[in-house]
Design a protein around this motif. Structure first.
Motif, PDB file in Angstrom:
ATOM      1  N   LEU A 192     -18.024  -3.677   8.538  1.00 13.66           N
ATOM      2  CA  LEU A 192     -17.574  -5.042   8.290  1.00 13.66           C
ATOM      3  C   LEU A 192     -16.075  -5.023   8.010  1.00 13.66           C
ATOM      4  N   ILE A 193     -15.320  -5.860   8.735  1.00 11.40           N
ATOM      5  CA  ILE A 193     -13.923  -6.102   8.377  1.00 11.40           C
ATOM      6  C   ILE A 193     -13.879  -7.435   7.657  1.00 11.40           C
ATOM      7  N   GLN A 194     -13.579  -7.376   6.374  1.00  9.72           N
ATOM      8  CA  GLN A 194     -13.468  -8.580   5.562  1.00  9.72           C
ATOM      9  C   GLN A 194     -11.987  -8.868   5.409  1.00  9.72           C
ATOM     10  N   GLY A 195     -11.516  -9.939   6.034  1.00  5.97           N
ATOM     11  CA  GLY A 195     -10.090 -10.244   5.969  1.00  5.97           C
ATOM     12  C   GLY A 195      -9.862 -11.705   5.736  1.00  5.97           C
ATOM     13  N   ASP A 196      -8.885 -12.007   4.914  1.00  4.57           N
ATOM     14  CA  ASP A 196      -8.564 -13.399   4.626  1.00  4.57           C
ATOM     15  C   ASP A 196      -8.213 -14.132   5.914  1.00  4.57           C
ATOM     16  N   VAL A 197      -8.280 -15.450   5.873  1.00  5.86           N
ATOM     17  CA  VAL A 197      -7.930 -16.272   7.030  1.00  5.86           C
ATOM     18  C   VAL A 197      -6.511 -15.923   7.476  1.00  5.86           C
ATOM     19  N   GLY A 198      -6.355 -15.590   8.769  1.00  3.22           N
ATOM     20  CA  GLY A 198      -5.027 -15.291   9.300  1.00  3.22           C
ATOM     21  C   GLY A 198      -4.540 -13.883   9.037  1.00  3.22           C
TER      22      GLY A 198
ATOM     23  N   SER B   5     -14.498  -2.680   5.250  1.00  7.18           N
ATOM     24  CA  SER B   5     -13.037  -2.562   5.263  1.00  7.18           C
ATOM     25  C   SER B   5     -12.466  -3.917   4.849  1.00  7.18           C
ATOM     26  N   VAL B   6     -11.391  -3.892   4.080  1.00  7.22           N
ATOM     27  CA  VAL B   6     -10.805  -5.139   3.583  1.00  7.22           C
ATOM     28  C   VAL B   6      -9.351  -5.249   4.016  1.00  7.22           C
ATOM     29  N   LEU B   7      -9.004  -6.411   4.597  1.00 10.23           N
ATOM     30  CA  LEU B   7      -7.609  -6.736   4.931  1.00 10.23           C
ATOM     31  C   LEU B   7      -7.124  -7.769   3.922  1.00 10.23           C
ATOM     32  N   ARG B   8      -6.180  -7.405   3.081  1.00 12.23           N
ATOM     33  CA  ARG B   8      -5.722  -8.321   2.033  1.00 12.23           C
ATOM     34  C   ARG B   8      -4.390  -8.973   2.363  1.00 12.23           C
ATOM     35  N   GLU B   9      -3.494  -8.249   3.046  1.00 10.47           N
ATOM     36  CA  GLU B   9      -2.154  -8.798   3.257  1.00 10.47           C
ATOM     37  C   GLU B   9      -2.090  -9.627   4.535  1.00 10.47           C
ATOM     38  N   LEU B  10      -1.250 -10.648   4.514  1.00 14.32           N
ATOM     39  CA  LEU B  10      -1.043 -11.508   5.677  1.00 14.32           C
ATOM     40  C   LEU B  10       0.204 -11.061   6.436  1.00 14.32           C
ATOM     41  N   PRO B  11       0.261 -11.297   7.741  1.00 15.66           N
ATOM     42  CA  PRO B  11       1.469 -10.972   8.503  1.00 15.66           C
ATOM     43  C   PRO B  11       2.697 -11.667   7.903  1.00 15.66           C
ATOM     44  N   SER B  12       3.825 -10.971   7.898  1.00 17.36           N
ATOM     45  CA  SER B  12       5.026 -11.483   7.237  1.00 17.36           C
ATOM     46  C   SER B  12       5.574 -12.741   7.903  1.00 17.36           C
ATOM     47  N   ARG B  13       5.200 -12.989   9.177  1.00 19.39           N
ATOM     48  CA  ARG B  13       5.744 -14.158   9.886  1.00 19.39           C
ATOM     49  C   ARG B  13       5.096 -15.460   9.445  1.00 19.39           C
ATOM     50  N   ARG B  14       4.021 -15.386   8.660  1.00 18.77           N
ATOM     51  CA  ARG B  14       3.329 -16.597   8.211  1.00 18.77           C
ATOM     52  C   ARG B  14       3.972 -17.167   6.943  1.00 18.77           C
TER      53      ARG B  14
END
Length: 685
Positions: free
Chosen positions: A280-286, A432-441
């Protein structure tokens, strides 16, 4: 309860049966577990000067002056002025002039309805009318308010439910008495009757706790069954690492975040391993989950295998397909032959796609539930990816995984579930967890306001539209409901058309629409042919519309914080500054403070943790606010303690009786089968 037709109930014929079927009620078992979405509470009456604005009130008063009847443009309006030492309240009725002779001077009545304020005057329109004795007879009652579809009324559901509870033998108790005692659970038939027609708030809380426990308990039993089938399974499609994925990463117009690179390394390791991948990839919106899915599909292709990506909506499938095709073209990958399989494809299109997938010519398949139809055959399907897994359920994911040798499974979710709960709810998957958002947002700017701020919101929306941008408006309901005081999509759309200029196109969107109509509206919105989209939470997993910069959420108090955050993620997807306006409808101070958490943070996981701390079972009376995991009544945030108890109970049960074959568990096995039949799911059977 055996499967029995709704037609066995008096008053339900073929036409009414079809209305119930549209709401997902096909038999008596499903009707019994069609729980209310809310309750209409008959509270103690208050004097005219102590009413609460924008809420339903019961007001008592003595009639000093006989109501007046006036005519405005052919409309008859009856007006009653209630007044005492506490203050004034105006009550109006349309086309009911006979009330002038019915409501006599000196009489004491209770009027029950919603109070609004305009130009400093409080007004109640079309209230229920009770004598003092009549209201005393219903005071304190909690009347159920059911989720409805077009044509199905609350009165119809209440009548059918009353008859069912009075005339039928319901459930056989299936939980052992010692377990019920340990976890403080009431008897099942008491729970079912009290969830529909509660004697008190305490009785409702007890009933809800038992049914929430059961729902979690059965779900986790099914999950354990799935885990048993997939644990330690051999990877039939081991893959080598390939340079092409590194080239694609280098050619992207942006740099992957550290979190994305870390998760990509985990995916590569899993796909090369001997054990089947279940991740599972759990990542915030975007947070950039989709590009990782595409990289995994490219790795499968470079190793000579097929991959499939299943998403909840046709519009989202089309958007993913276009993005994948563009990525492949930009990187010189010309022979992957990606295909898009949707329910709306013509028969000819489907035949061609079936041939391409069965022959192995199509190496990448993107689609909706159409991917798991019996006619679809694959050739060395090595990787299955599902987006927003909780929208499908355990069984549908399994069906896709059973197309040939078991494939590697990757699940993606933007649902911000705290890790402690995710481990329980996704027990068969590595996380797996994605916490950070791309810097361009750019971070979304938020504000929490009450309904008095609505004119300001409309002016702001109009300015953003004039600048070429678009707006989402979210309402909690599809149609107006006299029992609930909240905004509805259809009525709100009509109101907005009266407020905004005609050149601004405003359209409604909700889950009861046919798939083709929903797709057309979302496509028009994505192409900026619609400027304001008024929707229910159906947009929660909608398409990517970078041009949408404003979201107004009406009755924000009716949603959980995590769901509000997910909704907010529909904006802020482009380079322009985006905004989210959370409008609270009931003015309660403690709810306003709770919503301020969204004002302070755009981090979905931090918000989910706060939601977990702030909400307890006492916050909810039959209303499931989070909308997450598609549980019928359970709420993973408000009921997190019950979830942990159910997990403990399942573990103990399966240690003693893994197959539920012992005599004392046969009733439980039957109840579990009934549960999965209601879910159209046979993972246990």
């Amino acid at each position: 309860m055996q499967k029995e037709s709704l037609r066995t109930l008096k008053g339900i014929g073929e036409k009414t049966e079809k209305l119930f079927e549209r709401a997902g009620i096909g038999d008596l078992n499903q009707l019994l577990h069609y729980y209310p979405r809310d309750y209409d509470a008959y509270e103690m009456p208050v004097p005219p000067g102590r009413v609460k604005e924008n809420e339903k009130n019961a007001v008592f008063g003595r009639i000093v002056r006989v109501p007046s009847v006036k005519n405005y443009g052919g409309k008859s309006v009856t007006i009653l002025q209630l007044e005492d030492e506490t203050g004034k309240l105006q009550i109006t009725w349309f086309h009911m002039p006979f009330l002038r002779s019915t409501l006599k001077r000196g009489g004491v009545y209770v009027f029950r309805g919603r109070v609004t304020a305009k130009n400093g005057r409080r007004n109640m329109e079309h209230p229920e009318i009770f004598t003092a004795a009549g209201y005393e007879a219903v005071e304190g009652q909690l009347r159920p308010v059911y989720p409805l579809t077009a044509g199905l009324t609350n009165k119809m559901v209440v009548k059918a439910m009353t008859q069912l509870l009075e005339e039928r033998q319901l459930e056989t108790e299936y939980l052992p008495e010692d377990q019920r005692s340990r976890y403080g659970l009431c008897e099942i038939n008491y729970a079912v009757s009290q969830i529909h027609f509660p004697d008190s708030r305490d009785a409702l809380a007890q009933a809800r706790r038992r049914l929430v426990f059961d729902e979690f308990f059965f779900f986790l039993l099914g999950l354990a069954r799935l885990r048993e089938r997939t644990e330690e399974m051999e990877n039939h499609y081991p893959m080598k690492a390939v340079w092409k994925t590194e080239e694609v990463i280098e050619n992207l117009p942006y740099r992957l975040t550290k979190g994305q690179l870390s998760v990509w390394n985990e995916l590569e390791r899993d796909l090369k391993g001997r054990k089947l991948m279940n991740r599972l990839i759990q990542g915030d919106v975007g947070s950039g989950k989709t590009i990782l899915a595409f990289l995994a599909m490219i790795q499968a292709f470079e190793n000579g295998y097929q991959s499939a990506l299943m998403v909840p909506t046709e519009v989202l499938a089309a958007q993913h397909y276009e993005s994948l095709c563009r990525l492949l073209e930009e990187n010189g990958i010309t022979d992957a032959c990606p295909v898009l399989l949707r329910g709306s494809c013509t028969a000819k299109e489907k035949r061609e796609i079936y041939e391409q997938t069965a022959s192995g010519k199509a190496k990448m398949i993107i689609g909706t539930h159409a991917l798991i139809q019996e006619k679809v055959e694959y050739d060395r399907l090595a990787l299955v990816i599902t987006d927003e897994q909780h929208r499908f359920g355990v069984r549908q994911r399994t069906l896709l995984a059973e197309k040939g040798d078991p494939p590697n499974v990757l699940v993606m979710s933007a649902t911000p579930i705290p890790r402690t709960l995710a481990i329980i709810l996704y027990g068969d998957l590595d996380i797996s967890v994605l916490r950070e958002l791309p810097s361009r947002r750019l971070p979304i700017k938020n504000c929490v306001v009450d309904t008095a701020w609505r004119p300001n919101a409309y002016r702001f929306m109009e300015r953003e539209i004039a600048a070429g941008h678009q707006v989402y408006v979210i309402c909690p309901m599809v149609e107006e409901n006299e029992e609930l005081d909240c905004e509805s999509v259809m009525e709100y759309s009509r109101k907005l058309r009266e407020v905004f200029p005609p050149e601004i196109r405003i359209e409604p969107l909700h889950g009861q629409m046919k798939a083709r109509e929903k797709n057309r509206i979302m496509e028009d919105f994505a192409a900026n042919r619609i400027q304001i989209l008024v929707s229910t939470t159906v947009v929660e997993v909608g398409v990517n519309v970078p041009n949408a910069t404003v979201m107004l959420i009406e009755n924000a108090e009716r949603f959980g914080l995590a769901q509000l955050h997910q909704l907010r993620g529909r904006v802020g997807r482009g380079e322009a500054q985006s905004y989210c306006i959370f409008m609270q409808g009931n003015g309660q101070k403690e709810i306003m403070e709770r919503l301020q958490i969204l004002n302070r943070s755009n981090d979905g996981f931090a918000i989910a943790e706060e939601d977990l701390k702030l909400r307890g079972p006492g916050d909810l009376f039959g209303v499931r606010q989070s909308g997450i995991m598609d549980f019928q009544i359970a709420d993973i945030y408000a009921d997190s303690g019950v979830l942990r108890e159910a997990s403990e109970a399942v573990r103990e049960l399966l240690e003693l009786d893994p197959d539920l074959s012992l005599p004392q568990n046969l009733k439980l096995r039957q109840a579990l089968q009934n549960y999965f039949e209601r879910q159209n799911d046979d993972i246990w059977l």
